[in-house]
Design a protein around this motif. Structure first.
Motif, short mmCIF file in Angstrom:
data_model
loop_
_atom_site.label_atom_id
_atom_site.label_comp_id
_atom_site.label_asym_id
_atom_site.label_seq_id
_atom_site.Cartn_x
_atom_site.Cartn_y
_atom_site.Cartn_z
N TRP A 1 -9.95 -1.83 -24.37
CA TRP A 1 -9.33 -3.14 -24.11
C TRP A 1 -8.67 -2.86 -23.01
O TRP A 1 -8.56 -3.95 -22.14
CB TRP A 1 -8.88 -3.68 -25.40
N LEU A 2 -7.60 -2.08 -23.22
CA LEU A 2 -6.54 -1.87 -21.86
C LEU A 2 -6.91 -1.41 -20.78
O LEU A 2 -6.73 -1.85 -19.70
CB LEU A 2 -5.78 -0.84 -22.45
N GLN A 3 -8.31 -0.64 -20.76
CA GLN A 3 -9.11 -0.38 -19.54
C GLN A 3 -9.41 -1.42 -18.99
O GLN A 3 -9.54 -1.92 -17.90
CB GLN A 3 -9.98 0.72 -19.75
N ALA A 4 -9.92 -2.60 -19.82
CA ALA A 4 -10.76 -3.66 -19.06
C ALA A 4 -9.43 -4.44 -18.61
O ALA A 4 -9.80 -5.04 -17.72
CB ALA A 4 -11.41 -4.60 -20.10
N VAL A 5 -8.46 -4.64 -19.30
CA VAL A 5 -7.36 -5.42 -19.05
C VAL A 5 -6.76 -4.88 -17.54
O VAL A 5 -6.52 -5.59 -16.71
CB VAL A 5 -6.03 -5.54 -20.07
N MET A 6 -6.69 -3.47 -17.73
CA MET A 6 -5.99 -2.72 -16.44
C MET A 6 -6.99 -2.99 -15.12
O MET A 6 -6.53 -3.27 -14.01
CB MET A 6 -5.81 -1.21 -16.75
N SER A 7 -8.15 -2.95 -15.39
CA SER A 7 -9.05 -3.02 -14.22
C SER A 7 -8.96 -4.65 -13.55
O SER A 7 -8.83 -4.89 -12.70
CB SER A 7 -10.48 -2.78 -14.75
N GLU A 8 -8.98 -5.67 -14.53
CA GLU A 8 -8.72 -6.88 -14.12
C GLU A 8 -7.52 -7.15 -13.58
O GLU A 8 -7.25 -7.87 -12.50
CB GLU A 8 -8.59 -7.92 -15.61
N ARG A 9 -6.27 -6.38 -14.02
CA ARG A 9 -5.28 -6.57 -13.30
C ARG A 9 -4.98 -6.01 -12.23
O ARG A 9 -4.51 -6.35 -11.15
CB ARG A 9 -4.12 -5.81 -14.42
N GLU A 10 -5.95 -4.67 -11.86
CA GLU A 10 -5.96 -4.28 -10.74
C GLU A 10 -6.61 -4.94 -9.65
O GLU A 10 -6.25 -4.91 -8.41
CB GLU A 10 -6.59 -2.85 -10.77
N GLU A 11 -7.66 -5.64 -10.05
CA GLU A 11 -8.45 -6.67 -9.37
C GLU A 11 -7.33 -7.69 -8.78
O GLU A 11 -7.57 -8.48 -7.69
CB GLU A 11 -9.65 -7.14 -9.86
N GLU A 12 -6.74 -8.52 -9.73
CA GLU A 12 -5.80 -9.53 -9.37
C GLU A 12 -4.60 -9.03 -8.64
O GLU A 12 -4.49 -9.64 -7.37
CB GLU A 12 -4.94 -10.01 -10.63
N LEU A 13 -4.29 -7.72 -8.72
CA LEU A 13 -3.25 -6.96 -7.71
C LEU A 13 -3.80 -6.71 -6.39
O LEU A 13 -2.97 -7.06 -5.23
CB LEU A 13 -2.66 -5.77 -8.19
N LYS A 14 -5.10 -6.53 -6.32
CA LYS A 14 -5.66 -6.20 -5.13
C LYS A 14 -5.91 -7.41 -4.31
O LYS A 14 -5.44 -7.58 -3.20
CB LYS A 14 -7.11 -5.78 -5.36
N LEU A 15 -6.20 -8.56 -5.15
CA LEU A 15 -6.26 -9.91 -4.27
C LEU A 15 -4.88 -10.44 -3.89
O LEU A 15 -4.77 -11.07 -2.69
CB LEU A 15 -7.04 -10.92 -5.19
N HIS A 16 -4.05 -10.29 -4.82
CA HIS A 16 -2.75 -10.72 -4.58
C HIS A 16 -2.02 -9.92 -3.15
O HIS A 16 -1.64 -10.37 -2.34
CB HIS A 16 -1.65 -10.25 -5.82
N GLU B 1 -4.09 -8.47 -1.02
CA GLU B 1 -4.78 -8.77 0.29
C GLU B 1 -4.03 -10.49 0.69
O GLU B 1 -3.98 -10.35 2.01
CB GLU B 1 -6.28 -9.12 -0.18
N MET B 2 -3.90 -11.06 -0.27
CA MET B 2 -3.31 -12.48 0.23
C MET B 2 -1.83 -12.02 0.88
O MET B 2 -1.58 -12.76 1.81
CB MET B 2 -2.95 -13.11 -1.11
N ILE B 3 -1.00 -11.36 0.30
CA ILE B 3 0.26 -11.00 1.01
C ILE B 3 -0.01 -10.54 2.37
O ILE B 3 0.81 -10.78 3.26
CB ILE B 3 0.93 -10.08 -0.06
N CYS B 4 -0.90 -9.62 2.63
CA CYS B 4 -1.26 -9.06 3.78
C CYS B 4 -1.64 -10.27 4.80
O CYS B 4 -1.22 -9.97 5.98
CB CYS B 4 -2.40 -8.01 3.78
N LYS B 5 -2.45 -11.02 4.29
CA LYS B 5 -2.77 -12.16 5.32
C LYS B 5 -1.41 -12.95 5.54
O LYS B 5 -1.49 -13.34 6.61
CB LYS B 5 -3.95 -12.83 4.50
N GLN B 6 -0.51 -13.25 4.44
CA GLN B 6 0.42 -13.96 4.61
C GLN B 6 1.52 -13.24 6.10
O GLN B 6 2.14 -13.87 6.58
CB GLN B 6 1.51 -14.28 3.57
N VAL B 7 1.59 -11.79 5.68
CA VAL B 7 2.41 -11.25 6.56
C VAL B 7 1.60 -11.15 8.09
O VAL B 7 2.58 -11.44 8.89
CB VAL B 7 2.41 -9.73 6.04
N ARG B 8 0.46 -11.13 8.01
CA ARG B 8 -0.11 -11.13 9.32
C ARG B 8 0.02 -12.66 9.88
O ARG B 8 0.23 -12.71 11.31
CB ARG B 8 -1.73 -11.12 9.34
N LEU B 9 -0.11 -13.54 9.19
CA LEU B 9 0.24 -15.03 9.50
C LEU B 9 1.68 -15.22 10.35
O LEU B 9 2.02 -15.83 11.01
CB LEU B 9 -0.27 -16.04 8.55
#
Length: 186
Positions: free
Chosen positions: A77-92, A94-102
């Motif tokens: 369960w923790l691995q599943a949650v960690m993978s979900e959280r890693e995906e969320e962090l990756k998206l976040h 990317e969003m921050i990188c886009k904001q920095v670029r903007l």
């Protein structure tokens, strides 16, 4: 009879010794039986203790197996949650990188605008300074003066006439004669 008595006495003593031997054998057998019963009971007690110990160890093993299973489930369960959280962090991220670029693009645009505005300001400053230089030259060359630009002095009419004469020399197409009487009369 004496022989019979002796014989019976010998038989009697043999029989008493046999009885004593049998009593002794019987006593030793009873003692051995009691010892064997005691050993049997001790063995049964030990067997029961071993059964209880094996039952306790089996229960402990089952509990450990259950805890291992629950820990394994929790790990999954923790691995599943960690993978979900890693995906969320990756998206976040990317969003921050886009904001920095903007933000960097906006910053570059602002720099460019600032540079343009500073060049516009520099141009305006240059035009103002050119205008001021021109005005300062006008004080030296009265060709462009009007009556409002002439300061009032005591000898105003004499200064005015000399300025009009100079203006006529420099600017023959411009007629300042209409301005002269109004300034001369004052």
């Amino acid at each position: 009879m004496q022989k019979k008595m002796e014989k019976t006495g010998v038989e009697k003593s043999d029989l008493t010794t046999k009885i004593e031997e049998l009593d002794l054998f019987n006593d030793t057998s009873d003692k051995e039986l009691k010892q064997l019963n005691r050993k049997k009971q001790d063995a049964m007690v030990e067997d029961n203790i071993l059964k209880l110990e094996t039952k306790r160890l089996r229960d402990l093993l089952y509990n450990k197996a259950d805890s291992v299973l629950s820990l394994e489930k929790q790990r999954l369960w923790l691995q599943a949650v960690m993978s979900e959280r890693e995906e969320e962090l990756k998206l976040h991220r990317e969003m921050i990188c886009k904001q920095v670029r903007l933000a960097e693009q906006e910053q570059q645009a602002l720099r460019l605008h600032r540079m343009k505005s500073s060049s516009v300001r520099r141009t305006i400053w240059m035009l103002k300074s050119a205008r001021q230089r021109r005005r300062s030259r006008l004080w030296r060359t009265p060709c462009m003066w009007s009556t409002a630009a002439i300061p009032l002095t005591r000898n105003h009419s004499t200064i005015w006439r000399s300025q009009v004469d100079v203006m006529r020399c420099r600017c023959p197409s411009t007629s300042y004669v209409s301005d002269v009487p109004s300034a001369a009369t004052t």
